[in-house]
Scaffold this motif. Structure first.
Motif, PDB file in Angstrom:
ATOM      1  N   GLU A   1       0.837  -1.217   0.000  1.00  0.00           N
ATOM      2  CA  GLU A   1       0.000   0.000   0.000  1.00  0.00           C
ATOM      3  C   GLU A   1       0.866   1.259   0.000  1.00  0.00           C
ATOM      4  O   GLU A   1       0.395   2.333  -0.373  1.00  0.00           O
ATOM      5  CB  GLU A   1      -0.984  -0.019   1.193  1.00  0.00           C
ATOM      6  N   LYS A   2       2.133   1.113   0.384  1.00  0.00           N
ATOM      7  CA  LYS A   2       3.101   2.234   0.334  1.00  0.00           C
ATOM      8  C   LYS A   2       4.175   1.950  -0.710  1.00  0.00           C
ATOM      9  O   LYS A   2       5.295   2.460  -0.630  1.00  0.00           O
ATOM     10  CB  LYS A   2       3.747   2.449   1.705  1.00  0.00           C
ATOM     11  N   ARG A   3       3.854   1.106  -1.657  1.00  0.00           N
ATOM     12  CA  ARG A   3       4.765   0.740  -2.758  1.00  0.00           C
ATOM     13  C   ARG A   3       6.104   0.213  -2.225  1.00  0.00           C
ATOM     14  O   ARG A   3       7.152   0.407  -2.810  1.00  0.00           O
ATOM     15  CB  ARG A   3       4.997   1.937  -3.702  1.00  0.00           C
ATOM     16  N   ASN A   4       6.013  -0.416  -1.047  1.00  0.00           N
ATOM     17  CA  ASN A   4       7.193  -1.008  -0.395  1.00  0.00           C
ATOM     18  C   ASN A   4       8.276   0.030  -0.084  1.00  0.00           C
ATOM     19  O   ASN A   4       9.484  -0.286  -0.139  1.00  0.00           O
ATOM     20  CB  ASN A   4       7.765  -2.176  -1.216  1.00  0.00           C
ATOM     21  N   ALA A   5       7.840   1.242   0.211  1.00  0.00           N
ATOM     22  CA  ALA A   5       8.795   2.242   0.717  1.00  0.00           C
ATOM     23  C   ALA A   5       9.368   1.701   2.030  1.00  0.00           C
ATOM     24  O   ALA A   5       8.675   1.033   2.799  1.00  0.00           O
ATOM     25  CB  ALA A   5       8.084   3.572   0.941  1.00  0.00           C
TER      26      ALA A   5
ATOM     27  N   VAL B   1      15.231 -11.355  -3.642  1.00  0.00           N
ATOM     28  CA  VAL B   1      14.665 -10.176  -2.983  1.00  0.00           C
ATOM     29  C   VAL B   1      13.690  -9.536  -3.959  1.00  0.00           C
ATOM     30  O   VAL B   1      14.049  -9.250  -5.116  1.00  0.00           O
ATOM     31  CB  VAL B   1      15.778  -9.166  -2.607  1.00  0.00           C
ATOM     32  N   THR B   2      12.457  -9.319  -3.519  1.00  0.00           N
ATOM     33  CA  THR B   2      11.478  -8.712  -4.407  1.00  0.00           C
ATOM     34  C   THR B   2      10.431  -7.963  -3.573  1.00  0.00           C
ATOM     35  O   THR B   2      10.544  -7.887  -2.353  1.00  0.00           O
ATOM     36  CB  THR B   2      10.836  -9.784  -5.323  1.00  0.00           C
ATOM     37  N   GLY B   3       9.447  -7.369  -4.279  1.00  0.00           N
ATOM     38  CA  GLY B   3       8.449  -6.574  -3.561  1.00  0.00           C
ATOM     39  C   GLY B   3       7.043  -7.114  -3.773  1.00  0.00           C
ATOM     40  O   GLY B   3       6.735  -7.684  -4.824  1.00  0.00           O
ATOM     41  N   ALA B   4       6.190  -6.903  -2.789  1.00  0.00           N
ATOM     42  CA  ALA B   4       4.790  -7.307  -2.907  1.00  0.00           C
ATOM     43  C   ALA B   4       4.043  -6.280  -3.767  1.00  0.00           C
ATOM     44  O   ALA B   4       4.359  -5.088  -3.736  1.00  0.00           O
ATOM     45  CB  ALA B   4       4.163  -7.380  -1.517  1.00  0.00           C
ATOM     46  N   GLY B   5       3.089  -6.766  -4.545  1.00  0.00           N
ATOM     47  CA  GLY B   5       2.278  -5.855  -5.349  1.00  0.00           C
ATOM     48  C   GLY B   5       3.008  -5.360  -6.574  1.00  0.00           C
ATOM     49  O   GLY B   5       3.842  -6.061  -7.145  1.00  0.00           O
ATOM     50  N   LYS B   6       2.742  -4.104  -6.946  1.00  0.00           N
ATOM     51  CA  LYS B   6       3.272  -3.617  -8.231  1.00  0.00           C
ATOM     52  C   LYS B   6       4.589  -2.854  -8.107  1.00  0.00           C
ATOM     53  O   LYS B   6       5.012  -2.191  -9.051  1.00  0.00           O
ATOM     54  CB  LYS B   6       2.223  -2.740  -8.923  1.00  0.00           C
ATOM     55  N   SER B   7       5.205  -2.951  -6.960  1.00  0.00           N
ATOM     56  CA  SER B   7       6.443  -2.212  -6.733  1.00  0.00           C
ATOM     57  C   SER B   7       7.527  -3.142  -6.207  1.00  0.00           C
ATOM     58  O   SER B   7       7.243  -4.045  -5.404  1.00  0.00           O
ATOM     59  CB  SER B   7       6.163  -1.104  -5.707  1.00  0.00           C
ATOM     60  N   PHE B   8       8.765  -2.895  -6.647  1.00  0.00           N
ATOM     61  CA  PHE B   8       9.914  -3.563  -6.004  1.00  0.00           C
ATOM     62  C   PHE B   8      10.159  -2.812  -4.682  1.00  0.00           C
ATOM     63  O   PHE B   8       9.966  -3.355  -3.606  1.00  0.00           O
ATOM     64  CB  PHE B   8      11.125  -3.491  -6.937  1.00  0.00           C
ATOM     65  N   CYS B   9      10.477  -1.533  -4.809  1.00  0.00           N
ATOM     66  CA  CYS B   9      10.673  -0.716  -3.609  1.00  0.00           C
ATOM     67  C   CYS B   9      10.722   0.759  -4.015  1.00  0.00           C
ATOM     68  O   CYS B   9      11.531   1.132  -4.869  1.00  0.00           O
ATOM     69  CB  CYS B   9      11.983  -1.110  -2.926  1.00  0.00           C
ATOM     70  N   ALA B  10       9.868   1.574  -3.380  1.00  0.00           N
ATOM     71  CA  ALA B  10       9.791   3.003  -3.717  1.00  0.00           C
ATOM     72  C   ALA B  10      10.811   3.833  -2.940  1.00  0.00           C
ATOM     73  O   ALA B  10      10.600   5.018  -2.696  1.00  0.00           O
ATOM     74  CB  ALA B  10       8.383   3.523  -3.462  1.00  0.00           C
ATOM     75  N   GLY B  11      11.923   3.193  -2.528  1.00  0.00           N
ATOM     76  CA  GLY B  11      12.971   3.946  -1.828  1.00  0.00           C
ATOM     77  C   GLY B  11      12.657   4.102  -0.347  1.00  0.00           C
ATOM     78  O   GLY B  11      11.778   3.422   0.202  1.00  0.00           O
ATOM     79  N   GLN B  12      13.379   4.996   0.280  1.00  0.00           N
ATOM     80  CA  GLN B  12      13.141   5.241   1.710  1.00  0.00           C
ATOM     81  C   GLN B  12      11.751   5.838   1.888  1.00  0.00           C
ATOM     82  O   GLN B  12      11.300   6.613   1.039  1.00  0.00           O
ATOM     83  CB  GLN B  12      14.177   6.212   2.266  1.00  0.00           C
ATOM     84  N   ASP B  13      11.113   5.519   2.984  1.00  0.00           N
ATOM     85  CA  ASP B  13       9.809   6.114   3.289  1.00  0.00           C
ATOM     86  C   ASP B  13      10.047   7.568   3.696  1.00  0.00           C
ATOM     87  O   ASP B  13      10.644   7.848   4.743  1.00  0.00           O
ATOM     88  CB  ASP B  13       9.130   5.324   4.417  1.00  0.00           C
ATOM     89  N   ILE B  14       9.589   8.457   2.816  1.00  0.00           N
ATOM     90  CA  ILE B  14       9.902   9.884   3.019  1.00  0.00           C
ATOM     91  C   ILE B  14       9.242  10.401   4.302  1.00  0.00           C
ATOM     92  O   ILE B  14       9.828  11.207   5.032  1.00  0.00           O
ATOM     93  CB  ILE B  14       9.475  10.697   1.773  1.00  0.00           C
ATOM     94  N   GLN B  15       8.078   9.883   4.603  1.00  0.00           N
ATOM     95  CA  GLN B  15       7.372  10.302   5.826  1.00  0.00           C
ATOM     96  C   GLN B  15       8.060   9.719   7.074  1.00  0.00           C
ATOM     97  O   GLN B  15       8.482  10.450   7.962  1.00  0.00           O
ATOM     98  CB  GLN B  15       5.913   9.818   5.750  1.00  0.00           C
ATOM     99  N   LEU B  16       8.169   8.389   7.107  1.00  0.00           N
ATOM    100  CA  LEU B  16       8.605   7.752   8.356  1.00  0.00           C
ATOM    101  C   LEU B  16      10.115   7.813   8.547  1.00  0.00           C
ATOM    102  O   LEU B  16      10.590   7.916   9.676  1.00  0.00           O
ATOM    103  CB  LEU B  16       8.136   6.292   8.387  1.00  0.00           C
ATOM    104  N   THR B  17      10.854   7.748   7.450  1.00  0.00           N
ATOM    105  CA  THR B  17      12.309   7.753   7.603  1.00  0.00           C
ATOM    106  C   THR B  17      12.855   9.172   7.651  1.00  0.00           C
ATOM    107  O   THR B  17      13.564   9.536   8.590  1.00  0.00           O
ATOM    108  CB  THR B  17      12.985   6.954   6.470  1.00  0.00           C
ATOM    109  N   PHE B  18      12.499  10.001   6.663  1.00  0.00           N
ATOM    110  CA  PHE B  18      13.107  11.340   6.617  1.00  0.00           C
ATOM    111  C   PHE B  18      12.419  12.329   7.554  1.00  0.00           C
ATOM    112  O   PHE B  18      13.057  12.920   8.422  1.00  0.00           O
ATOM    113  CB  PHE B  18      13.132  11.868   5.182  1.00  0.00           C
TER     114      PHE B  18
END
Ligand code: ACO
Length: 279
Positions: A26-30, A57-74
């Motif tokens: 739901e967060k594009r695997n951020a 190593v892979t991602g659930a849904g339509k994303s591999f990984c959208a990078g760092q979670d800008i909200q929770l990480t940054f």
């Protein structure tokens, strides 16, 4: 071996493959702080699981990984305690580079969709990368006013040439799976519908080889990148000697015997027949 439950990561196992799946579709695997903690732990599980010979190593849904979670990480870091920040940063680096870089079994990044920013570190850390034609890659940091930090810039110049690294990092232009192969970011690209089957095929091909020879070879290729010629020669001689001692299957002797005495295979065209499959 029983598999643990994680909040942000899913593990699946079968046919000798351990699937390590970033699981925040739901967060594009951020990558949130919790995802980093989960990944660091899950990777240890797969590294030591005798059922797992190759890790994907892979991602659930339509994303591999959208990078760092800008909200929770940054943004989260602006208010997090120094202790938490340190813990999350360490986990982020540990799984995305240190643990992948030294993972004792072959690792394949299966890029099934979006792959942005900080996702380039685990992508580059895996031994192989297979991409969906439809995947969308991007060094998007510049688009929101930062540079490819962590070790992303360092990762990128190891797989792309200098001109392309500068171009994609400063423009944030996206590229697809086919272009990723052209740029050296991925080994092969396939239509998304075939990606999983092709990943399994590669994993099985690797499982047929001597696990000790594959492991020592990938370690050698990684290490010599940063050596000069005399260092590389010395290291490779020592590594070759070490391989003779750690290879429980005694591949070298067996390989010579099957070729020279039994004449049952040709090393130029295929591998010797292994007696036992486990490492
Ligand atoms: N950080 C935080 N939240 C994210 C991230 C991210 N990196 N990526 C996606 N999300 C969230 C969205 O905010 C949205 O949350 P909401 O449903 O609560 O609003 C949800 O995931 C779905 O995202 P959408 O944008 O609606 O999905 P879409 O499929 O249209 O687009 C895309 C996906 C292209 C990945 C887009 O979300 C995006 O551009 N994300 C940022 C990618 C990025 O630049 N990553 C690099 C981060 S910097 C770094 O890694 C160092």
């Amino acid at each position: 071996m029983a598999t643990k439950e994680y909040q942000c990561v899913k593990i699946e196992k079968g046919e000798g493959i351990g699937w390590l799946i970033l699981n925040r579709p739901e967060k594009r695997n951020a990558m949130s702080p919790q995802l980093h903690l989960d990944m660091a732990d899950a990777m240890e599980e797969l590294a030591t699981d005798p059922e797992v010979q190759v890790m994907v190593v892979t991602g659930a849904g339509k994303s591999f990984c959208a990078g760092q979670d800008i909200q929770l990480t940054f943004r989260g870091r602006e208010t997090a305690s120094p202790a938490d920040t340190r813990k999350h940063r360490a986990a982020s680096k540990a799984w995305r580079w240190d643990k992948l870089d030294t993972f004792p079994k072959p690792t394949i990044a299966m890029v099934n969709g979006f792959c942005f920013g900080g996702a380039f570190t685990p992508l580059c850390a895996c031994d192989y990368a297979l991409a969906a034609d439809e995947a969308i890659f991007g060094l998007s940091e510049v688009n929101w006013g930062i540079l490819p930090g962590g070790i992303v810039s360092w990762n990128v110049v190891q797989v792309m040439n200098y001109r392309n690294a500068i171009y994609y990092a400063t423009t944030g232009d996206t590229f697809d799976g086919k272009k990723a192969v052209e740029l050296g970011v991925a080994n092969f690209h396939y239509p998304l519908a075939q990606l999983r089957d092709e990943t399994i095929k590669l994993a099985k091909k690797l499982m047929e080889k001597s696990p000790a020879a594959v492991r020592y070879t990938k370690e050698a290729i990684r290490a010599v990148r940063f050596m000069n010629e005399p260092q590389a020669e010395d290291y490779l001689n020592a590594k070759s000697d070490a391989l003779k001692h750690v290879d429980k299957e005694n591949g070298r002797q067996e390989g010579m015997r099957q070729f020279l005495d039994e004449k049952s295979y040709r090393p130029g065209l295929g591998h010797f027949k292994r007696k036992k499959k486990e490492a």
